[in-house]
Write a protein that holds these residues in place. Structure first.
Motif, PDB file in Angstrom:
ATOM      1  N   GLN A   2      56.853   9.274   6.448  1.00 54.91           N
ATOM      2  CA  GLN A   2      56.289   8.289   5.519  1.00 54.91           C
ATOM      3  C   GLN A   2      55.233   8.956   4.648  1.00 54.91           C
ATOM      4  OE1 GLN A   2      54.996   5.351   8.439  1.00 54.91           O
ATOM      5  NE2 GLN A   2      56.067   3.829   7.188  1.00 54.91           N
ATOM      6  N   VAL A   3      55.392   8.784   3.353  1.00 51.29           N
ATOM      7  CA  VAL A   3      54.529   9.479   2.396  1.00 51.29           C
ATOM      8  C   VAL A   3      53.989   8.490   1.368  1.00 51.29           C
ATOM      9  CG1 VAL A   3      54.532  11.245   0.590  1.00 51.29           C
ATOM     10  CG2 VAL A   3      55.812  11.637   2.673  1.00 51.29           C
ATOM     11  N   PHE A   4      52.707   8.672   1.005  1.00 53.29           N
ATOM     12  CA  PHE A   4      52.112   7.838  -0.043  1.00 53.29           C
ATOM     13  C   PHE A   4      51.852   8.710  -1.263  1.00 53.29           C
ATOM     14  CE2 PHE A   4      51.412   5.479   3.774  1.00 53.29           C
ATOM     15  CZ  PHE A   4      51.581   4.149   3.376  1.00 53.29           C
ATOM     16  N   LEU A   5      52.246   8.183  -2.412  1.00 51.15           N
ATOM     17  CA  LEU A   5      52.091   8.899  -3.673  1.00 51.15           C
ATOM     18  C   LEU A   5      51.290   8.041  -4.651  1.00 51.15           C
ATOM     19  CD1 LEU A   5      55.845   9.906  -4.174  1.00 51.15           C
ATOM     20  CD2 LEU A   5      54.062  11.344  -3.213  1.00 51.15           C
ATOM     21  N   SER A   6      50.567   8.718  -5.553  1.00 48.66           N
ATOM     22  CA  SER A   6      49.854   8.031  -6.621  1.00 48.66           C
ATOM     23  C   SER A   6      50.510   8.410  -7.946  1.00 48.66           C
ATOM     24  CB  SER A   6      48.388   8.496  -6.602  1.00 48.66           C
ATOM     25  OG  SER A   6      47.756   8.195  -7.805  1.00 48.66           O
ATOM     26  N   ASN A  26      63.186   7.713  -6.177  1.00 48.90           N
ATOM     27  CA  ASN A  26      64.225   7.111  -5.330  1.00 48.90           C
ATOM     28  C   ASN A  26      65.487   7.967  -5.286  1.00 48.90           C
ATOM     29  OD1 ASN A  26      64.614   4.907  -3.660  1.00 48.90           O
ATOM     30  ND2 ASN A  26      64.168   3.459  -5.295  1.00 48.90           N
ATOM     31  N   LYS A  27      65.778   8.623  -6.411  1.00 50.66           N
ATOM     32  CA  LYS A  27      67.012   9.422  -6.477  1.00 50.66           C
ATOM     33  C   LYS A  27      66.845  10.799  -5.853  1.00 50.66           C
ATOM     34  CE  LYS A  27      68.942   7.257 -10.582  1.00 50.66           C
ATOM     35  NZ  LYS A  27      68.322   7.082 -11.881  1.00 50.66           N
ATOM     36  N   THR A  28      65.677  11.406  -6.009  1.00 48.42           N
ATOM     37  CA  THR A  28      65.580  12.824  -5.643  1.00 48.42           C
ATOM     38  C   THR A  28      64.528  13.150  -4.578  1.00 48.42           C
ATOM     39  OG1 THR A  28      63.970  13.292  -7.393  1.00 48.42           O
ATOM     40  CG2 THR A  28      66.295  13.521  -7.971  1.00 48.42           C
ATOM     41  N   ALA A  29      63.614  12.218  -4.303  1.00 41.81           N
ATOM     42  CA  ALA A  29      62.524  12.577  -3.383  1.00 41.81           C
ATOM     43  C   ALA A  29      62.592  11.814  -2.073  1.00 41.81           C
ATOM     44  CB  ALA A  29      61.175  12.320  -4.054  1.00 41.81           C
ATOM     45  N   GLY A  30      62.999  10.570  -2.126  1.00 42.65           N
ATOM     46  CA  GLY A  30      63.043   9.770  -0.908  1.00 42.65           C
ATOM     47  C   GLY A  30      63.170   8.309  -1.258  1.00 42.65           C
ATOM     48  N   HIS A  31      63.417   7.508  -0.246  1.00 36.31           N
ATOM     49  CA  HIS A  31      63.620   6.083  -0.465  1.00 36.31           C
ATOM     50  C   HIS A  31      62.268   5.396  -0.680  1.00 36.31           C
ATOM     51  CE1 HIS A  31      65.233   2.138  -0.110  1.00 36.31           C
ATOM     52  NE2 HIS A  31      64.664   1.907   1.053  1.00 36.31           N
ATOM     53  N   VAL A  32      62.137   4.710  -1.799  1.00 37.73           N
ATOM     54  CA  VAL A  32      60.870   4.016  -2.069  1.00 37.73           C
ATOM     55  C   VAL A  32      60.836   2.722  -1.250  1.00 37.73           C
ATOM     56  CG1 VAL A  32      59.402   2.942  -3.830  1.00 37.73           C
ATOM     57  CG2 VAL A  32      60.666   5.035  -4.371  1.00 37.73           C
ATOM     58  N   ILE A  33      59.862   2.637  -0.363  1.00 36.95           N
ATOM     59  CA  ILE A  33      59.767   1.486   0.553  1.00 36.95           C
ATOM     60  C   ILE A  33      58.845   0.408  -0.002  1.00 36.95           C
ATOM     61  CG2 ILE A  33      59.053   0.774   2.873  1.00 36.95           C
ATOM     62  CD1 ILE A  33      59.461   3.704   3.720  1.00 36.95           C
ATOM     63  N   LYS A  34      57.709   0.841  -0.528  1.00 34.87           N
ATOM     64  CA  LYS A  34      56.730  -0.131  -1.060  1.00 34.87           C
ATOM     65  C   LYS A  34      56.175   0.374  -2.370  1.00 34.87           C
ATOM     66  CE  LYS A  34      54.845  -1.765   3.305  1.00 34.87           C
ATOM     67  NZ  LYS A  34      53.720  -1.532   4.196  1.00 34.87           N
ATOM     68  N   GLN A  35      55.858  -0.591  -3.241  1.00 32.97           N
ATOM     69  CA  GLN A  35      55.209  -0.233  -4.508  1.00 32.97           C
ATOM     70  C   GLN A  35      54.048  -1.191  -4.738  1.00 32.97           C
ATOM     71  OE1 GLN A  35      57.714  -0.422  -8.055  1.00 32.97           O
ATOM     72  NE2 GLN A  35      55.866  -0.456  -9.325  1.00 32.97           N
ATOM     73  N   ASP A  62      62.873  13.066   3.608  1.00 31.98           N
ATOM     74  CA  ASP A  62      63.260  14.151   4.525  1.00 31.98           C
ATOM     75  C   ASP A  62      62.729  15.489   4.011  1.00 31.98           C
ATOM     76  OD1 ASP A  62      64.713  12.439   6.107  1.00 31.98           O
ATOM     77  OD2 ASP A  62      66.560  12.722   4.952  1.00 31.98           O
ATOM     78  N   LEU A  63      62.165  15.487   2.827  1.00 35.79           N
ATOM     79  CA  LEU A  63      61.724  16.754   2.223  1.00 35.79           C
ATOM     80  C   LEU A  63      60.416  17.215   2.854  1.00 35.79           C
ATOM     81  CD1 LEU A  63      62.293  16.066  -1.605  1.00 35.79           C
ATOM     82  CD2 LEU A  63      63.789  17.291  -0.010  1.00 35.79           C
ATOM     83  N   PRO A  64      60.289  18.508   3.146  1.00 34.08           N
ATOM     84  CA  PRO A  64      58.988  19.025   3.573  1.00 34.08           C
ATOM     85  C   PRO A  64      58.016  19.000   2.384  1.00 34.08           C
ATOM     86  CG  PRO A  64      60.603  20.803   3.378  1.00 34.08           C
ATOM     87  CD  PRO A  64      61.340  19.534   3.122  1.00 34.08           C
ATOM     88  N   PRO A  65      56.692  19.093   2.672  1.00 35.70           N
ATOM     89  CA  PRO A  65      55.695  18.874   1.626  1.00 35.70           C
ATOM     90  C   PRO A  65      55.904  19.666   0.328  1.00 35.70           C
ATOM     91  CG  PRO A  65      54.615  19.037   3.738  1.00 35.70           C
ATOM     92  CD  PRO A  65      56.061  19.314   3.995  1.00 35.70           C
ATOM     93  N   LEU A  66      56.162  20.981   0.432  1.00 33.90           N
ATOM     94  CA  LEU A  66      56.251  21.767  -0.809  1.00 33.90           C
ATOM     95  C   LEU A  66      57.525  21.453  -1.594  1.00 33.90           C
ATOM     96  CD1 LEU A  66      54.660  25.122   0.360  1.00 33.90           C
ATOM     97  CD2 LEU A  66      53.712  23.500  -1.276  1.00 33.90           C
ATOM     98  N   LYS A  67      58.571  21.075  -0.873  1.00 36.14           N
ATOM     99  CA  LYS A  67      59.804  20.656  -1.564  1.00 36.14           C
ATOM    100  C   LYS A  67      59.577  19.298  -2.241  1.00 36.14           C
ATOM    101  CE  LYS A  67      63.422  23.412   0.075  1.00 36.14           C
ATOM    102  NZ  LYS A  67      63.224  24.706  -0.460  1.00 36.14           N
ATOM    103  N   LEU A  68      58.819  18.450  -1.572  1.00 36.36           N
ATOM    104  CA  LEU A  68      58.492  17.153  -2.174  1.00 36.36           C
ATOM    105  C   LEU A  68      57.653  17.362  -3.435  1.00 36.36           C
ATOM    106  CD1 LEU A  68      58.413  14.054  -2.117  1.00 36.36           C
ATOM    107  CD2 LEU A  68      56.425  14.223  -0.593  1.00 36.36           C
ATOM    108  N   LEU A  69      56.682  18.279  -3.346  1.00 38.10           N
ATOM    109  CA  LEU A  69      55.864  18.588  -4.526  1.00 38.10           C
ATOM    110  C   LEU A  69      56.758  19.051  -5.673  1.00 38.10           C
ATOM    111  CD1 LEU A  69      53.046  19.047  -5.818  1.00 38.10           C
ATOM    112  CD2 LEU A  69      53.144  21.399  -4.942  1.00 38.10           C
ATOM    113  N   ALA A  70      57.713  19.935  -5.365  1.00 35.04           N
ATOM    114  CA  ALA A  70      58.616  20.447  -6.411  1.00 35.04           C
ATOM    115  C   ALA A  70      59.440  19.297  -7.015  1.00 35.04           C
ATOM    116  CB  ALA A  70      59.535  21.522  -5.829  1.00 35.04           C
ATOM    117  N   ALA A  71      59.880  18.360  -6.166  1.00 40.96           N
ATOM    118  CA  ALA A  71      60.662  17.222  -6.670  1.00 40.96           C
ATOM    119  C   ALA A  71      59.795  16.361  -7.603  1.00 40.96           C
ATOM    120  CB  ALA A  71      61.187  16.392  -5.505  1.00 40.96           C
ATOM    121  N   CYS A  72      58.542  16.149  -7.219  1.00 41.26           N
ATOM    122  CA  CYS A  72      57.628  15.359  -8.069  1.00 41.26           C
ATOM    123  C   CYS A  72      57.386  16.072  -9.394  1.00 41.26           C
ATOM    124  CB  CYS A  72      56.292  15.127  -7.349  1.00 41.26           C
ATOM    125  SG  CYS A  72      56.413  14.070  -5.906  1.00 41.26           S
TER     126      CYS A  72
END
Ligand code: GSY
Length: 133
Positions: A2-6, A26-35, A62-72
């Motif tokens: 579970q990850v929180f983004l701003s 939603n398409k490339t980083a993970g399923h958006v649960i709450k907004q 499912d992405l590890p932190p640095l992969k998530l950063l790259a996706a963002c």
């Protein structure tokens, strides 16, 4: 995890850009649960720039932190974000920051988790409080 983004935007069609960024997440980083709701906020730091729209989202990824950063960062780039906007504190089409990555901590030159400036940023704290209990 579970990850929180701003998310923040103060250039162009801010609301549409935030909507597109969330759809990209939603398409490339993970399923958006709450907004959270979208807040109009005064610029912090370099104050002589347009008002921001800010919100926070929770995603399951499912992405590890640095992969998530790259996706963002890829989404930021696709939405027209220039690196100079961040470096020079200029208005930006979209900024996506990782706030929390589960309960994990990380301290690398590229990425620090939790985000080190959460507590001093009302534009993060208010929307975050709507979705994180
Ligand atoms: O990553 C933060 C970008 N940013 C913002 C923002 O998103 N909202 C407001 N209100 N001020 C800001 N200053 C910076 S830098």
């Amino acid at each position: 995890m579970q990850v929180f983004l701003s998310l923040g935007s103060n250039l162009g069609d801010r609301r549409l850009t935030i909507k597109k960024a969330i759809s990209g997440l939603n398409k490339t980083a993970g399923h958006v649960i709450k907004q959270s709701s979208i807040h109009e906020t005064k610029p912090v730091g370099k104050t002589d720039q347009p008002m921001f729209l800010n919100c926070c989202v929770e995603i399951e990824t499912d992405l590890p932190p640095l992969k998530l950063l790259a996706a963002c960062q890829k989404i930021e780039k696709q939405l027209g974000r220039l690196k100079s906007e961040k470096d020079l504190g200029l208005p930006r089409t979209i900024d996506i920051d990782i706030l929390f990555y589960g309960n994990e901590t990380l301290d690398t030159p590229k990425l620090k988790i939790p985000h080190p400036r959460i507590k001093e940023r009302e534009f993060v704290l208010k929307p975050l409080a709507e979705i994180k209990h």
